[in-house]
Every structure is written in structure tokens, then in C-alpha cells.
Design a protein around this motif. Sequence first.
Motif, PDB file in Angstrom:
ATOM      1  N   THR A  71       0.871  -1.183   0.000  1.00 35.87           N
ATOM      2  CA  THR A  71       0.000   0.000   0.000  1.00 35.87           C
ATOM      3  C   THR A  71       0.908   1.234   0.000  1.00 35.87           C
ATOM      4  OG1 THR A  71      -0.002   0.289   2.388  1.00 35.87           O
ATOM      5  CG2 THR A  71      -1.629  -1.237   1.485  1.00 35.87           C
TER       6      THR A  71
ATOM      7  N   MET B 260       1.459   3.054   2.292  1.00 33.57           N
ATOM      8  CA  MET B 260       2.206   3.086   3.551  1.00 33.57           C
ATOM      9  C   MET B 260       3.464   2.215   3.509  1.00 33.57           C
ATOM     10  SD  MET B 260       0.457   5.007   5.653  1.00 33.57           S
ATOM     11  CE  MET B 260       0.826   4.490   7.331  1.00 33.57           C
ATOM     12  N   ASP B 261       3.575   1.394   2.483  1.00 34.17           N
ATOM     13  CA  ASP B 261       4.723   0.498   2.393  1.00 34.17           C
ATOM     14  C   ASP B 261       5.777   0.987   1.405  1.00 34.17           C
ATOM     15  OD1 ASP B 261       3.655  -1.912   3.994  1.00 34.17           O
ATOM     16  OD2 ASP B 261       2.023  -1.386   2.646  1.00 34.17           O
TER      17      ASP B 261
ATOM     18  N   GLY C 237       1.915  -7.211  10.927  1.00 33.67           N
ATOM     19  CA  GLY C 237       1.093  -7.610   9.789  1.00 33.67           C
ATOM     20  C   GLY C 237       1.965  -7.778   8.569  1.00 33.67           C
ATOM     21  N   GLN C 238       1.361  -8.158   7.465  1.00 34.94           N
ATOM     22  CA  GLN C 238       2.158  -8.378   6.264  1.00 34.94           C
ATOM     23  C   GLN C 238       2.496  -7.087   5.533  1.00 34.94           C
ATOM     24  OE1 GLN C 238      -0.712 -11.447   4.959  1.00 34.94           O
ATOM     25  NE2 GLN C 238       1.082 -12.564   4.285  1.00 34.94           N
ATOM     26  N   ARG C 239       1.832  -6.001   5.921  1.00 36.13           N
ATOM     27  CA  ARG C 239       2.174  -4.698   5.350  1.00 36.13           C
ATOM     28  C   ARG C 239       1.727  -3.632   6.334  1.00 36.13           C
ATOM     29  NH1 ARG C 239      -2.128  -5.493   0.440  1.00 36.13           N
ATOM     30  NH2 ARG C 239      -3.910  -5.808   1.796  1.00 36.13           N
ATOM     31  N   ASN C 240       1.974  -2.377   5.990  1.00 33.40           N
ATOM     32  CA  ASN C 240       1.768  -1.311   6.973  1.00 33.40           C
ATOM     33  C   ASN C 240       0.353  -0.746   7.040  1.00 33.40           C
ATOM     34  OD1 ASN C 240       4.382  -1.527   7.802  1.00 33.40           O
ATOM     35  ND2 ASN C 240       5.139   0.033   6.397  1.00 33.40           N
ATOM     36  N   ALA C 241      -0.491  -1.134   6.108  1.00 26.95           N
ATOM     37  CA  ALA C 241      -1.891  -0.722   6.188  1.00 26.95           C
ATOM     38  C   ALA C 241      -2.709  -1.859   5.603  1.00 26.95           C
ATOM     39  CB  ALA C 241      -2.129   0.555   5.393  1.00 26.95           C
ATOM     40  N   LEU C 242      -3.999  -1.857   5.855  1.00 24.57           N
ATOM     41  CA  LEU C 242      -4.847  -2.922   5.325  1.00 24.57           C
ATOM     42  C   LEU C 242      -4.228  -4.300   5.594  1.00 24.57           C
ATOM     43  CD1 LEU C 242      -6.008  -1.403   1.929  1.00 24.57           C
ATOM     44  CD2 LEU C 242      -7.474  -2.011   3.852  1.00 24.57           C
TER      45      LEU C 242
END
Lengths: 775, 263
Positions: free
Chosen positions: A700, A702-703, B158-163
Amino acid sequence: MTVQKNILKVGKAIHRIDARSKVRGAEKYASDYYGQNLVWAGVKRAGIPHARIKNIIIEKTKNLTGVISVLTYRDIHGSNRQGVIRRDQPVLADDKVRHCGDAVALVLAEDQAVLKEALDLIAIDYEPLPGIFSIGKALEQGAPLIHEEHPGGNVLLKGDLKTGRGEAALEECDVVVEGYFTVPYQEHAYLETEGGWALLTEDGHLEITASTQTPFRDLAEVAEALGIERESIRIRAPYCGGAFGGKDGITVQSLLALAALHCQGRPVRMVWDREESFIAGVKRHPGSLHYRLGAKADGTLYALSAEVYYDTGPYDHLGGAILALGLEHAGGPYRIPHASIRGWSVYTNNPVAGAFRGFGVPQVAAAMEQTMDMLAAKLDLSPLEMRRRNAVHRGDKTPLGVTLISSTGLAECLDAVAEHALWKEKERWKASAGSSKKRGVGIACVMHGMGYGPIVPDYANAKIELTKKGAFRIFCGVVDMGQGNASTYLQIAGDILNQDMDHLELVLPDTEKTLPSGSASASRTTYTFGNALIGAAEALKKRILQRSAETCASDPNDGLTMVLRPGSVFHPPTGKEIPLSQIVRMLDESERISVFEFRAPVTQERPTEDENLRLHGIPHRIFSYGVHLAYVEVDELTGKVEAQRYLAISDCGRIINPQVFEQQIQGGIAQGIGYALCEDLVVARGKIQTPNLSTYVIPTAMDIPEMESIAIEKQEETGPFGLKGAGEIAIDGPLPAIANAVADACGVRIFHAPLAAGRVLTALEAKRGGKEVKA
Amino acid sequence: MYAGGTDLLVRLRKNPVNPFPLVCLGQIKELKGVRESPEGAFIGACSSHASLLSNPIIRYAFPVLAKGLQVLGSPPIRNMGTIGGNICTASPAGDTLPPLYVLDAVLEIRSQNAVRRIAIKDFIVGPGQQRLNKGEILAGIWLKNDPDFNIHHFEKVGQRNALAISVASLSALLKVSESGIIERVRLAWGSVAPTIVSPTNVEAALKGHFLSKDTLQKVMPLLREAISPIDDIRATAAYRRTVAGNILLRLLASFPYKEGYGT
Ligand SMILES: Cc1cc2nc3c(=O)[nH]c(=O)nc-3n(C[C@H](O)[C@H](O)[C@H](O)COP(=O)(O)OP(=O)(O)OC[C@H]3O[C@@H](n4cnc5c(N)ncnc54)[C@H](O)[C@@H]3O)c2cc1C
């Protein structure tokens, strides 16, 4: 001079023309059609990976109220095979199904609810066959065959290339490193899934609107597969909501055409939902790669052995060409006098792998660039110095032995990295990691060939019309799949014709209106079409100025002094200005239109006598280059890797629109970060275990870190305004740059991508002795 | 029945109900907003995550909850999703749950003519299972002020920073003395068992000890007993197990008095 202000000038950063309509939701994509009397089409998918079809039971479905038709292979009167090079993929499965996503039956229904019910009612009687789920299994002696008639057995394409003394020269090296790497599938995950609509007109014309990168090539495929006249088909290709190669070839086109033939003139629509896009759409080839790289003690690369295995799934779908491009780039942008490069593209019963931005290069770049770092470490050279000593310059030979005769800006890119603050300050940044964090910096060098290679003609036909209203209409023959090339075309035309946006119109690809210009792929789109467009624009400009001089000025040579202005022609000596809408009346219908064909140059060198490899694209003549640099932080407690800063320095020639260029680079980096860190399509016994965007994890906003893109803007002599391809190269760098950064941070290399937290934590624990912080 | 519909939407896509009579609680004014009371606050069940994040009472009096809300979903999900929905969905990965456990949240359940209160840990009984009877709704959440704590910690892996659906999470409230002694501690882990795990024996074992790596390492065996993680497509049980322990060590970085104490 205020009118001059809005002239579209090459080199100016301008917003793409489609931005506004897309942001407002006004732009119509292929499936944005809900006309009256619409028929809904849907596909029954195999659900199992390998089986002989004994019977397709459709009677119950046929009798369901609201079902218009249920079609199987029996309703297809053509070859029922599609594909770009090897036509091995059925429109509707006949004898066998070869992967879970194979289409077996096509249902036409009055509405979506009935369609779903109807699809559930279809039963398929199978005789299950042993499945091939790994490259190793496919290559075993006596392995079950996926295409019994294929002379190569389960090997779609094999390549064996050798320069100098090949791998034997490894023995003459002072240092040799070796690595086994694996790279995963990658899902395109475009916003717009595969879809479109079609209609059989009263006069028997088949009109298809589809989300495709290849409208002209689709014509031939659809015609042959269904046994209909190519001339009776028309394909329109609106903007795609992303494609990245996943729409390079047939997705819904033949199915829609077949559906339209059975809809009694009603429009028919089909859109794959996300899950269907996962199961039926193509993916980036997963692969395993074995690299051995050797150098002399002074850091000069000397010999390479690379073995590359790609799992192409059950159908070609460009899997041969993808392997070939991988092999061509296997040794990276370096001078290596001796190389053995071998590769296999292998049929399996796994999901279909096909074109995806990068086209076989990200895989080999991951292996090569990590091997380079391993070698640099062994030689005690900095990764940058190692690359500087071996980088190709113009006139050098590639590891394939092909001379680089076009612009070659890798050395400049490396110089720019060396001078960049992110390189200079990296040690300080690394030292300031917080508690439980480790920081590392990695680089990767990449090159990316442009166009189709030596045999498949890489040409485009541009067409411009001066409209009766005095505007210029650009007939865009290559699809804009979201990368912004259509805007770039307007910018090119605007620059040459001295026009602003108000006097330019765009016609998106339509096989009835625009001219054949090849696919939107291979980083060729703007290069090839742009060159054609320059020719068409220059010719039209000349004609207009000449004609206006003849008519309006006393001296016909005044054609030289007349200039175009937005919507008019101006004669500076007299100050006379004539609207183009008036000029147009002096031109014959045919004179208002200018057409120009451009054919991309190819190299005459033959690094291989294997005609099949040449057909599949080896070698290229023009390459773009880049150096990527990643700052990563690894969390020791969770194994999570975060890219925190990113730099890409590219040689993609001159830049026409810096904004659109930057978007390409940033998009490639973002997609590459997903490939490097979190995207992992898990497949077990041919079935996708991560079948949606909740389990298949794409990054996303954010990443994605702050990304800096620098173009060194070296002129490519053959390019339109000096440009080279920029669509793919940015995805080649992130995986190796990040993997090198992680190795730098952790002191341990992870040979399997993606570098997801679990994998990294395991590696960290193994390094620590596996005890320290276990719950 | 639904509030923000963010969980319902996903469920309906998988299993369409036809026709579906849907009752939306989200528009009932009484079920929205935060009301301060002498001993704490009452959060209306249908308050959206975003509204709570921007609420000063939540931010200043219950920062641990704010930290959980901050990483829940994404802006659109936080705009639509509600805290009541997060509780009633009763997922072990629900991001407001570990904070609500350490805050000893008490839920107010209402039916047409009755009101009852129940501690959150008694309300949630399994994945997707809670003690909501027919005819009842969750009206809100009672939280008590407890200014004593000086570490308010939340971490989601989590696997990523959002969602991201939490693979493991930890919520912690600690009172650490100036000399580094853990005087009070509340801990709750998410995604490592069928429900949130808040092991009192781990808390008891930490109390009275220095906040140090050693101290935290010592409770790992107890923690290992308390959790029962599963393998799924997002993470292996082994990874969850390791990380559940490791993220406890993050508390070392949040020692309130001296930078890096105890490491
Ligand atoms: C893309 C996406 C990302 C997400 N990310 C996260 C995440 O990171 N972390 C996380 O914890 N969750 C996440 N979720 C899940 C969801 O958004 C949250 O659980 C949210 O808090 C649910 O609230 P809602 O109001 O939307 O619930 P709804 O869908 O409206 O309701 C959920 C359930 O609770 C019941 N219910 C709701 N309110 C009440 C009430 N007042 N009384 C009785 N029953 C009630 C409903 O009947 C229904 O069964 C995500 C969901 C999506 C779609």
C-alpha cells in the motif's frame, strides 16, 4: 505571445490528458457498458489442474430460465487455439483441462444472478490425470505430458548460449561464487480486471471492446480460433485500468466473440471478478536460477554460468519469449568474456505464466545482482566499485557477445549514484538504527532491451488528420494501458505542430480507425509509435505550410517563413494569420491526412544460430540502463523488512514528459518492492492458495518509501526526441537492490524471494544460533 | 444488523443472502460519540474508528486504544468501520480488542427493555463468537480512567503497513517506577489464540521486577503456555509463537525515564 504559453512542448512536465476524466470517474473503460438488452456472459472454469474431459453436462443449465445459451468447444468452428507464438491454448477446453483456470463452458444469461446459478449447475465429468506441479517433475524422464503433440515434451523452449570458453573459464578465475535462487509468481493485480463487451451487428460485423494491450494482434487470434473472417472483426481498445503485460494477448476477446455470435445481435458483456482474474489471468514466471560467477583478483569479471528455469504453466502465452529475454539479460550489464547461459521454459499444470512488466528480466536481475554482491564481498570491493569496474560502455559486448551499438549510459548512472547523498551518507544512516533494528543499503544495476528483437517486425503506423474545424486528430495505434503514452503522443504532435491542447484530439486504438502499430509492450510503445508520429506530423506540417503559402502569400517560397500557431497559420512578414479551419478547405480529403510508418532498427549480429531463439527475440539492439539504490530497515524482533528510501537513476534517453516518466519509474519501483517483500502467490498442487487481494498482499502507499528518480538524459540517436524505453526497467532493480540491502543489514543472504518477515526472521535466528529470543 | 458494514460487506460477498433485510444501527445518534463520566468514558458502539481517533478523550486518556485504531485497516475502513462492529465480529485479529482487554473494558448490552453490562473478556468466547442474545445490541463501551500507567504500548505485526490483518499483536499498559520496577502491568495478545490472550500469570510474574530483557525473557515459558497460534496463509504457528514473545521485548524501548534502560 500568450497563445504560445500552452503549446505542448517536449521536455515539459505536464499533467496527462486522461488524469481529469479518470479521477472524475468519467473515463469509460472496456467494461463500462451497460446498454439496453444486455446479455451477461460467464465462464465455467475447470477447478482441477489436469484431467481428460469425458463429458460436459449442460442440460440442466440450458433449461434454467434466463439462460440464453451454454456453449462448449463443440460450438467453436475454428482452430480453438490461441497464443502468440505457439498457439496451444484453447478458447474452451476440448480434450483436456491443463490448469484450474481453464475455461470449459461459456454461459450467456439474462442477468448476473442467473449467470451465477447457471455456472454452478454445470457439471464436468473428468478422468483425472497426474499433475505436474514443479519444474523438476516436468523435466523428469517419463513425466506425463501436458501437450502430447509438442515435440519438446514438457519443455516449451530451451536455450543454450555460449560466449568465449563458457563455463570452462570459471576454472581460470581467482574467485568464484555460487548461488541458488528462487523467485515467486507475481500477480498483475491491476485495478481493472479483464473484461469487455461485444456485439454482432446486423451486417455481420463482430465488434469487440476489450481491455487489451494488443488489439491488432487479437484480430488474427480471434479469427483463427473461432474460424471467422479477420475482416469481419473490429476491436476497440480504450484506456486499460492497468495491464502490465497481463493483457498482452487474449483474455476475454475470443470468449466475447463467441458469445456475440450466439446473442442474436444483443450486446454481451463479460468481466472477470478478482478471483477469476487470479485463477484465469497470467502471472509473472516463478523460477529457479543457479548462478556461478567468477572474476580475476582485480575484480574483473571473467566467467559466468547461469541456469535459468521458468515455470510457464500449461500454455506458451509468451513464455518462450520471456525465457529468451531472461537469457539475453542473464549476465547483466557487464563485460563478461566467457559465459554459459542455459534456460528452460517448462510446461506445468500450475497457473499460466505470461507477460509481466520486465518480461523475464526481473528474475535474472535478482540472481545476477545478488551474485555480483557476493563476489564483491569476496573480493573486498564495494558493490559500487565492483560494478564500475565491469559496467558496459558503448561498443562493448554483452555477456551474449552482442556489441552495444546504441547509447549506453550505465557508467553515467553509476557516477551519479556515487555522487548522490544517499550513497555518501549511507554509513551514517546505517549506524543510527534504533533498538532492535538493523539497517542496510543495497544497489543493483539493470539493463532492459527494447522492442521485439531481430525477427518479429517492430513497426508502427501513425496517422494524423487535420479536421474540418482546424484541429489535429491523432490516431493512436498503440494502447495506453495507463502509462500515459497517449498523452505523450499529443505532446510530440503538439511540439511539432506548435499546438495547444484545445487543438489536439485523440482517437484511441480501434482496428477500424487507427493503424496497426504493434503491442503496448516491450518498452517500445513510445519509441516506435513516437518515431512514426514525428514522421506523420512533419509531413502534415510541411503540406499545410506549403499550401497556405501558395494560397495566401505572393511568393510560394513563403512556405518557409510561415509558421503554425494554435488553430492557425501565421505569416510573420505580413502579420497575416489564417485559421486552420480555412486552410482545411484548400486541402483535398486525402491531403488532410498524413500517415507514416516507422520500423525499429535491429542488430545484425547473431549471438546464436538457434533460429528459434532468434524468433523468440534474441538479441536486442537498444537497451535502457539503470542503477537502483535501496535503504532498508530490518526489525530483528519480527523479521519485517521496510524499504525506507529509494533512488533510481536511469538512462532511458531524453525525457519527453518528466512527470509521466517519473510515474513509470515510481510505479515500477512500487511494484518491484511488492515483488521483493510481500507478494507471494502460493500454489499447492496447481491450486492458488492466495486467491484474492486479502491473502495476496500487494504493498500500500504506507509500504512505499520516498522515491527519487533521476534521468541522466543521454541522447538515443534513433529515438523520438532522443528517448528510449522506460516502461519496464524500473521493475528489474528493486528485488536485487533490496535483497542486497537486507544482506548488508543482517549479514546473511536470503536466496528466496519474497523477503517476507517469516523468512527473514528464520534467517536471523539461524544466524544467532536459533536460541536468543524465542518464546 | 450492521453498523459500518465493513465486515458485513465481505461476508455478504462470499455468501449472498437473498433477499436481505438489513438493519443499520449506524444512524442511531445515541450509539455514537464519546461521553465523559466521572470515572471514565462511555464510547457509543457505532462510533467510527476515525471519529474515535480524532476524539481528545480517547487520544489523551486512552492512548493505547488510539494506537490500535491508528493501524486498523485504512482511512476508508476507519471512516466506515465501528468499534462495536470490531467487538461483535470477535475476530482474534480485531485491532481494538487487545487495547480494550488491557483497559478492562465493560460492554453495555441493550435489548428492548433491559440493559446489562459484561466485561469484554467474558463477552467474547471464540472466533466470531460472542454472548449477544437475540434481540440484543451492543450499545457501548465503558472505560475507566487510570492515569497511573506510564507505558501505553500497542504493536501490530502484519504483512504490510496498512490494510493488514494482524499476524500477532500486543497491547500493554505498564506502570514502571523511576528506578525501573514494574509496579503494574496489563498485557493482551491478539492473533495467537482463538480469542485475545491476556495471561494473568505472565502479568503477575513481571510485577515487582525490573523492566529488563532478562525479566521479559523469564516469562517466555509462561507465555508459550498461554498461546495456541495456528498456521494459516498469512503466517505459520511457529512464526506467531516466536513473534508473540519477541514483541514483548519491544517494551524495553518504551521505558519512560531513561533512554535504552535495561537493554
Ligand atoms: C478492507 C478491510 C480491512 C480491514 N482491516 C481491519 C484491520 O486492520 N483491523 C481490524 O480489526 N479489522 C479490520 N477490518 C474489519 C472491520 O473493518 C472491523 O472489524 C470493523 O470495526 C467492523 O465494524 P463495522 O461497523 O463495519 O461492522 P459491521 O460489518 O457493520 O458489523 C459486523 C458484525 O457486528 C455486528 N454488529 C455491528 N455493530 C453492532 C452493534 N452495535 N450491536 C450488535 N451487533 C453489532 C453486525 O451484526 C455484524 O455481524 C477490515 C475490513 C475490511 C473490509
